[in-house]
Write an enzyme that holds these catalytic residues in place. Structure first.
Site, PDB file in Angstrom:
ATOM      1  N   CYS A 262       1.032  -1.354  -0.047  1.00 41.45           N
ATOM      2  CA  CYS A 262       0.198   0.131   0.032  1.00 41.45           C
ATOM      3  C   CYS A 262       0.756   1.766  -0.044  1.00 41.45           C
ATOM      4  O   CYS A 262       0.481   1.952   0.617  1.00 41.45           O
ATOM      5  CB  CYS A 262      -0.674  -0.344   1.267  1.00 41.45           C
ATOM      6  SG  CYS A 262      -1.656  -1.833   1.216  1.00 41.45           S
ATOM      7  N   ALA A 264       1.636   4.113  -1.903  1.00 42.82           N
ATOM      8  CA  ALA A 264       1.337   5.953  -2.588  1.00 42.82           C
ATOM      9  C   ALA A 264       1.039   6.852  -0.756  1.00 42.82           C
ATOM     10  O   ALA A 264       0.475   5.648  -0.205  1.00 42.82           O
ATOM     11  CB  ALA A 264      -0.044   5.570  -2.769  1.00 42.82           C
ATOM     12  N   PRO A 265       1.716   8.110  -1.021  1.00 42.41           N
ATOM     13  CA  PRO A 265       2.242   8.310  -1.185  1.00 42.41           C
ATOM     14  C   PRO A 265       3.223   7.913  -1.765  1.00 42.41           C
ATOM     15  O   PRO A 265       4.132   8.589  -2.861  1.00 42.41           O
ATOM     16  CB  PRO A 265       2.214  10.148  -1.434  1.00 42.41           C
ATOM     17  CG  PRO A 265       2.212   9.747   0.164  1.00 42.41           C
ATOM     18  CD  PRO A 265       1.576   8.633   0.573  1.00 42.41           C
ATOM     19  N   GLY A 266       4.773   6.694  -1.457  1.00 44.79           N
ATOM     20  CA  GLY A 266       5.792   6.126  -1.530  1.00 44.79           C
ATOM     21  C   GLY A 266       6.625   6.616  -0.385  1.00 44.79           C
ATOM     22  O   GLY A 266       7.706   6.605  -1.009  1.00 44.79           O
ATOM     23  N   GLY A 267       6.604   7.806   0.758  1.00 42.66           N
ATOM     24  CA  GLY A 267       7.461   7.734   1.705  1.00 42.66           C
ATOM     25  C   GLY A 267       8.523   6.643   2.161  1.00 42.66           C
ATOM     26  O   GLY A 267       9.825   6.317   1.987  1.00 42.66           O
ATOM     27  N   ASP A 286      -0.282   0.136  -5.383  1.00 42.01           N
ATOM     28  CA  ASP A 286      -1.341   0.799  -4.897  1.00 42.01           C
ATOM     29  C   ASP A 286      -2.489   1.159  -6.208  1.00 42.01           C
ATOM     30  O   ASP A 286      -2.465   0.636  -7.118  1.00 42.01           O
ATOM     31  CB  ASP A 286      -1.103   2.618  -4.602  1.00 42.01           C
ATOM     32  CG  ASP A 286      -2.116   3.131  -3.859  1.00 42.01           C
ATOM     33  OD1 ASP A 286      -1.591   3.061  -2.111  1.00 42.01           O
ATOM     34  OD2 ASP A 286      -2.929   3.323  -3.955  1.00 42.01           O
ATOM     35  N   ASP A 313      -4.834  -4.123  -6.040  1.00 36.59           N
ATOM     36  CA  ASP A 313      -5.658  -3.489  -4.872  1.00 36.59           C
ATOM     37  C   ASP A 313      -4.165  -4.981  -4.311  1.00 36.59           C
ATOM     38  O   ASP A 313      -4.485  -5.650  -5.091  1.00 36.59           O
ATOM     39  CB  ASP A 313      -7.358  -4.040  -5.205  1.00 36.59           C
ATOM     40  CG  ASP A 313      -7.346  -4.369  -4.387  1.00 36.59           C
ATOM     41  OD1 ASP A 313      -6.702  -4.869  -2.618  1.00 36.59           O
ATOM     42  OD2 ASP A 313      -8.770  -3.893  -3.291  1.00 36.59           O
ATOM     43  N   ASP A 330       1.869  -1.591   5.254  1.00 31.01           N
ATOM     44  CA  ASP A 330       1.374  -0.276   5.592  1.00 31.01           C
ATOM     45  C   ASP A 330       0.151   0.181   5.385  1.00 31.01           C
ATOM     46  O   ASP A 330      -0.402   0.474   4.377  1.00 31.01           O
ATOM     47  CB  ASP A 330       2.477   1.418   5.133  1.00 31.01           C
ATOM     48  CG  ASP A 330       2.368   2.011   5.790  1.00 31.01           C
ATOM     49  OD1 ASP A 330       2.446   2.613   7.254  1.00 31.01           O
ATOM     50  OD2 ASP A 330       2.476   3.935   5.218  1.00 31.01           O
ATOM     51  N   CYS A 383       0.066   3.815  11.467  1.00 31.98           N
ATOM     52  CA  CYS A 383       0.102   5.370  12.379  1.00 31.98           C
ATOM     53  C   CYS A 383      -1.329   5.452  12.879  1.00 31.98           C
ATOM     54  O   CYS A 383      -1.569   6.413  12.974  1.00 31.98           O
ATOM     55  CB  CYS A 383       0.233   6.502  11.112  1.00 31.98           C
ATOM     56  SG  CYS A 383      -1.160   6.308  10.056  1.00 31.98           S
TER      57      CYS A 383
END
Length: 449
Positions: A262, A264-267, A286, A313, A330, A383
């Site tokens: 999962c 995006a946004p890719g950090g 993603d 997905d 994540d 998170c």
């Protein structure tokens, strides 16, 4: 009109109509050119009024004859702005807070109610002069903390169950702070010393972050992040310290195939590529193509060649079955560990949305675990600070998949500071001064096919 309070009012109207606070704020900021001190005031007023909404509503209930929900929506927003300045902005003189709020009422269709607005705000000032806490609080501990720190009761209850009263209060205080900005240095392009020096040359103060060899925390105001030295050159990315911990828990090695399920946004995807020395394959998956574009842009800016993109997905990507040396899930979550960053998230999430997310997380881990080769590693991270999305998901997974086991960090690892007796890692913001996170490293036994 380029008045910071008027623009804040415009943005808050959009928020109350359903817009995300950051989206509404960016929308109004793009339309005007404001000096940096006005931009800071505008940002503080918008995020602060949204964050402290429950407290401000409780004050309206206490000070006005009509309850907050009986007030016209626009008038309620105006009163919120006035009370927020009086209660939480010590640098703004009380007289300025009152006068500008009365003016705001006059200019936005409430000329006939300026006396009411003036009287209500002055009544609050008088109470504050007489009492250490002008806000009347209920005896019930959940409601008391919820009103004082402006959280829904259900979130307070979750934290009380885990932490008890004193630590829940500390966590609430922490979550109402203005968030810091952390950078993650890209070691393939620059050293941490180089980045410190470049930022220092333009007057930006930084501080290194414990346990994270490539993290810098920015101190004070910075202006536009993209204008800072080293951004265009790919020397660093913006990533919170606790999100950086996830890459070290995964511990990817050069030449491996790693799947970020999962992404995006890719950090975290780009961090994985950096930790691998940009050697191997890092798949960023993603289901949202537009969000994956951000990942592609960041990978290009950081000069990373090993990142691959897959739109889809992760519950339905059989082409990855048994391909990954390491897999990161994540998972989408309620974000209860990052409520200081997302001012309105505390009002958007509900116990029902948490249950829906828990179901999705359970489905995702069951499927993405199939991506892992025998003997390989899966890291599950969120998170959030809700057991239904963390401990309960992992406990269910381990019960249903006996060929998996938790791999706690070694005794000499800096990660051991975040470890629990069960072997998973938990970051509590008020204890570690970074976003709230849950992480667990799982290993698939070799004899499993």
């Amino acid at each position: 009109m380029t008045n910071a309070r008027q623009i804040a009012f415009n943005a808050l109207r959009d928020v109350h109509k359903g817009a995300y606070a950051d989206v509404a704020l960016n929308r109004v900021l793009q339309k005007v050119s404001l000096p940096s001190h006005d931009r800071r005031l505008l940002t503080e007023l918008v995020y602060g009024s949204v964050r402290r909404q429950r407290t401000l509503d409780a004050l309206i209930d206490q000070l006005a004859t009509k309850k907050y929900h009986q007030q016209p929506q626009d008038l309620r927003i105006i009163i919120h702005l006035g009370l927020y300045q009086l209660r939480y902005q010590e640098r703004i003189p009380a007289s300025a807070a009152v006068n500008t709020t009365v003016q705001l009422a006059k200019e936005n269709g409430f000329s006939g109610l300026t006396g009411f607005v003036n009287g209500l705000l002055r009544q609050y000032i008088r109470l504050g002069e007489k009492l250490p806490e002008p806000l009347k609080l209920p005896e019930n501990p959940v409601e008391r903390l919820g009103i004082l720190y402006s959280f829904p009761d259900w979130i307070i209850q979750v934290w009380l169950d885990e932490l008890g009263w004193a630590q829940t209060e500390q966590l609430c205080e922490w979550m109402n702070q203005t968030p810091t900005i952390d950078l993650r240095v890209n070691p393939l392009r620059a050293s941490i010393g180089q980045v410190e020096e470049a930022l220092g040359s333009v007057g930006i103060l930084t501080r290194r972050v414990r346990d994270l060899p490539l993290a810098l925390r920015l101190i004070g105001s910075t202006g536009g992040i993209q204008n800072l030295p080293g951004f265009a050159e790919g020397w660093w990315s913006v990533q919170d310290a606790s999100a950086q911990l996830v890459g070290y828990v995964l511990n990817p090695q050069s030449g491996e195939v790693v799947i970020d399920a999962c992404a995006a946004p890719g950090g975290k995807t780009t961090h994985i590529a950096e930790l691998m020395g940009d050697e191997g394959e890092v798949w960023g998956c993603d289901r949202t193509a537009s969000r994956l574009r951000k990942l592609q842009e960041n990978a290009q800016r950081l000069h990373l060649q090993s990142v691959r993109i897959c739109t889809g997905d992760s519950r339905n990507l059989p082409q990855f079955n048994s391909r990954g040396d390491r897999v990161l899930l994540d998972a989408p979550c309620s974000g209860l560990g990052t409520l200081h960053r997302h001012a309105d998230a505390r009002w958007r999430q509900t116990p029902e949305s948490v249950q829906e997310l828990s179901t999705l997380q359970t489905e995702l881990i069951a499927q993405t675990s199939k991506f892992v080769k025998p003997g390989g590693v899966l890291v599950y991270a969120t998170c959030t600070l809700h057991p239904a999305e963390n401990e309960q998901v992992i406990s269910r997974f381990l019960t249903d998949h006996p060929h998996w086991q938790i791999q706690p960090p070694g005794v000499d690892s800096p990660l051991v500071r975040y470890s629990t007796p069960e072997g998973w890692l938990k970051v509590w913001p008020h204890q570690q001064n970074m976003d709230g996170f849950f992480m667990v490293r799982l290993r698939k036994t070799n004899n499993c096919q």
